[in-house]
Structures are given as C-alpha cells and as structure tokens.
Design a protein around this motif. Sequence first.
Motif, PDB file in Angstrom:
ATOM      1  N   ALA A   1       0.833  -1.203   0.000  1.00 56.64           N
ATOM      2  CA  ALA A   1       0.000   0.000   0.000  1.00 56.64           C
ATOM      3  C   ALA A   1       0.870   1.257   0.000  1.00 56.64           C
ATOM      4  O   ALA A   1       0.617   2.214  -0.739  1.00 56.64           O
ATOM      5  CB  ALA A   1      -0.923  -0.006   1.211  1.00 56.64           C
ATOM      6  N   MET A   2       1.916   1.256   0.826  1.00 55.77           N
ATOM      7  CA  MET A   2       2.802   2.414   0.885  1.00 55.77           C
ATOM      8  C   MET A   2       3.562   2.587  -0.428  1.00 55.77           C
ATOM      9  O   MET A   2       3.698   3.704  -0.942  1.00 55.77           O
ATOM     10  CB  MET A   2       3.782   2.288   2.043  1.00 55.77           C
ATOM     11  CG  MET A   2       4.829   3.395   2.083  1.00 55.77           C
ATOM     12  SD  MET A   2       5.837   3.403   3.584  1.00 55.77           S
ATOM     13  CE  MET A   2       4.730   4.240   4.714  1.00 55.77           C
ATOM     14  N   THR A   3       4.053   1.479  -0.977  1.00 56.52           N
ATOM     15  CA  THR A   3       4.823   1.544  -2.213  1.00 56.52           C
ATOM     16  C   THR A   3       3.977   2.090  -3.354  1.00 56.52           C
ATOM     17  O   THR A   3       4.432   2.928  -4.140  1.00 56.52           O
ATOM     18  CB  THR A   3       5.351   0.143  -2.578  1.00 56.52           C
ATOM     19  OG1 THR A   3       6.180  -0.337  -1.517  1.00 56.52           O
ATOM     20  CG2 THR A   3       6.186   0.193  -3.846  1.00 56.52           C
ATOM     21  N   ARG A   4       2.750   1.622  -3.453  1.00 58.53           N
ATOM     22  CA  ARG A   4       1.870   2.113  -4.521  1.00 58.53           C
ATOM     23  C   ARG A   4       1.557   3.590  -4.352  1.00 58.53           C
ATOM     24  O   ARG A   4       1.488   4.335  -5.324  1.00 58.53           O
ATOM     25  CB  ARG A   4       0.582   1.291  -4.520  1.00 58.53           C
ATOM     26  CG  ARG A   4       0.771  -0.102  -5.092  1.00 58.53           C
ATOM     27  CD  ARG A   4      -0.479  -0.911  -4.928  1.00 58.53           C
ATOM     28  NE  ARG A   4      -0.289  -2.243  -5.458  1.00 58.53           N
ATOM     29  CZ  ARG A   4      -0.949  -3.313  -5.034  1.00 58.53           C
ATOM     30  NH1 ARG A   4      -1.830  -3.197  -4.054  1.00 58.53           N
ATOM     31  NH2 ARG A   4      -0.732  -4.498  -5.570  1.00 58.53           N
ATOM     32  N   LEU A   5       1.345   4.002  -3.107  1.00 53.20           N
ATOM     33  CA  LEU A   5       1.080   5.416  -2.849  1.00 53.20           C
ATOM     34  C   LEU A   5       2.250   6.262  -3.337  1.00 53.20           C
ATOM     35  O   LEU A   5       2.057   7.303  -3.977  1.00 53.20           O
ATOM     36  CB  LEU A   5       0.847   5.636  -1.350  1.00 53.20           C
ATOM     37  CG  LEU A   5       0.677   7.091  -0.900  1.00 53.20           C
ATOM     38  CD1 LEU A   5      -0.579   7.694  -1.509  1.00 53.20           C
ATOM     39  CD2 LEU A   5       0.618   7.161   0.628  1.00 53.20           C
ATOM     40  N   ILE A   6       3.460   5.813  -3.069  1.00 51.54           N
ATOM     41  CA  ILE A   6       4.652   6.561  -3.482  1.00 51.54           C
ATOM     42  C   ILE A   6       4.780   6.586  -5.003  1.00 51.54           C
ATOM     43  O   ILE A   6       4.980   7.642  -5.612  1.00 51.54           O
ATOM     44  CB  ILE A   6       5.912   5.960  -2.845  1.00 51.54           C
ATOM     45  CG1 ILE A   6       5.886   6.182  -1.325  1.00 51.54           C
ATOM     46  CG2 ILE A   6       7.178   6.583  -3.446  1.00 51.54           C
ATOM     47  CD1 ILE A   6       6.957   5.423  -0.583  1.00 51.54           C
ATOM     48  N   PHE A   7       4.661   5.430  -5.635  1.00 53.71           N
ATOM     49  CA  PHE A   7       4.807   5.353  -7.089  1.00 53.71           C
ATOM     50  C   PHE A   7       3.728   6.151  -7.814  1.00 53.71           C
ATOM     51  O   PHE A   7       3.963   6.698  -8.895  1.00 53.71           O
ATOM     52  CB  PHE A   7       4.766   3.902  -7.559  1.00 53.71           C
ATOM     53  CG  PHE A   7       6.025   3.127  -7.261  1.00 53.71           C
ATOM     54  CD1 PHE A   7       7.256   3.750  -7.201  1.00 53.71           C
ATOM     55  CD2 PHE A   7       5.983   1.759  -7.032  1.00 53.71           C
ATOM     56  CE1 PHE A   7       8.419   3.052  -6.928  1.00 53.71           C
ATOM     57  CE2 PHE A   7       7.134   1.037  -6.757  1.00 53.71           C
ATOM     58  CZ  PHE A   7       8.359   1.687  -6.702  1.00 53.71           C
ATOM     59  N   ASP A   8       2.537   6.215  -7.226  1.00 53.99           N
ATOM     60  CA  ASP A   8       1.411   6.901  -7.880  1.00 53.99           C
ATOM     61  C   ASP A   8       1.378   8.396  -7.603  1.00 53.99           C
ATOM     62  O   ASP A   8       0.521   9.102  -8.138  1.00 53.99           O
ATOM     63  CB  ASP A   8       0.072   6.277  -7.432  1.00 53.99           C
ATOM     64  CG  ASP A   8      -0.110   4.858  -7.934  1.00 53.99           C
ATOM     65  OD1 ASP A   8       0.601   4.468  -8.886  1.00 53.99           O
ATOM     66  OD2 ASP A   8      -0.956   4.133  -7.373  1.00 53.99           O
ATOM     67  N   THR A   9       2.286   8.881  -6.763  1.00 56.55           N
ATOM     68  CA  THR A   9       2.303  10.298  -6.389  1.00 56.55           C
ATOM     69  C   THR A   9       3.653  10.893  -6.762  1.00 56.55           C
ATOM     70  O   THR A   9       4.655  10.631  -6.088  1.00 56.55           O
ATOM     71  CB  THR A   9       2.058  10.472  -4.876  1.00 56.55           C
ATOM     72  OG1 THR A   9       0.906   9.741  -4.481  1.00 56.55           O
ATOM     73  CG2 THR A   9       1.881  11.950  -4.539  1.00 56.55           C
ATOM     74  N   PRO A  10       3.721  11.673  -7.830  1.00 59.96           N
ATOM     75  CA  PRO A  10       5.013  12.210  -8.281  1.00 59.96           C
ATOM     76  C   PRO A  10       5.793  12.943  -7.197  1.00 59.96           C
ATOM     77  O   PRO A  10       7.023  12.816  -7.117  1.00 59.96           O
ATOM     78  CB  PRO A  10       4.620  13.155  -9.425  1.00 59.96           C
ATOM     79  CG  PRO A  10       3.345  12.575  -9.958  1.00 59.96           C
ATOM     80  CD  PRO A  10       2.623  12.055  -8.749  1.00 59.96           C
TER      81      PRO A  10
END
Length: 201
Positions: A110-119
Amino acid sequence: MSGTKRTRMIARAAVRADLAQVAYELTRERGFHNVTVDDMAAAAGVSRSTLLRYFGSKEEAVLSAFDAHADQFADALRARPAEEDDWTALRRALAGVIEFYLQDPVAALAMTRLIFDTPELSGRQLEKQHSWRPALTAALAERAGVSGPVPISVEIKVAAATSCLNIAVERWSASNGELDLAQLLDEGFDAFSSARNGRAH
C-alpha cells in the motif's frame, strides 16, 4: 550520552513515529493532494507548528518510515565479512532493508503504490535515497580499508545497488507482491555482475 538525553531521544522518536503513522494513514485514505499539513496535525491531535517541528513537509511525514534505512544499510555493510567482495557485501547488507517490505507485505504494498502513484512522493523518495549515498559510500570504503580519496568505483557500486533495490521493489509492487522480492533483487545484482564481466543473459 546521559540517561536523560537518551530517554528524551527515545520519546521524541516515538512521537515522530506516531505522527508519521497518522499522516500516512490519512494520505492513503484521502489521497496525497487532498490532505494538507493542517489536516495531518488535526488528525494527530497536535498543532501545525508541532507537526512541522518533526517534519519539514507533508512529503517528509509520509516518507519518514524509510528514514532508518540508510543507517541500517551502512551498519550492515560495515559488519559484512572482510573476505566478501564489495558487490556481495552490498547485496547481503540489503537483506535488512528488504525485510521492511517482507515483514508486512500488505502494508508495504500500500505504501509503495502510494509513493509510485504520487510524483511528489516518488521524487522526494529518490532525493532521500540520493542523500544516502555519501554515508553508504563511506561505509563501503571503510570496510575495504580505503584511505584518502574514495575511488569513483566505490560510489558507482553504491548507486548501482540502490538502483537494483528500486527496480526490484517496483517490479514486486507491480506484481501485487506475488513475485519474490529477494529473488528480484538477486536478479538485478546478477545482471550487473554479468555486464561487468562482459556476459549477457
């Protein structure tokens, strides 16, 4: 360090971790662009100024879970056996870093996706990793007994190792955690070793 000072540092670290967790959960729930520093402070039950004493920005609050990685990585590097080559030592020292992702894969995904999806987050995360390089380079050089100016090859090895980690985590996240993160990291290191030796897979 006095006992009182150590106690204060531990207490501060605990408060910081609690604030970071609140900031992260709020961001995951609402989306990064829908949350302000004031929102994070209100959710944590503190003032805006208090939150900003612990974190300089909302990006820092969300990404603070990674703050210990550089020190952990550097300490693990120094502890690797002297007979290991640099590349092997780097790979094995990363075992503690990837444990962060493996001990709670659901939360880590969840954290990784949040980071990748937020420039803003992915860009700041890369900046943070770049800032790790001097400490990691010094640790690798210290382990090798380098005195005087550190050869550029040492810094390049560190940069390559962190790139392998980033790509492995990205692939792992894209697979929804189904791929083996440790194996992906091994494949990245093997590819680099093959390129150095003039081999192709």
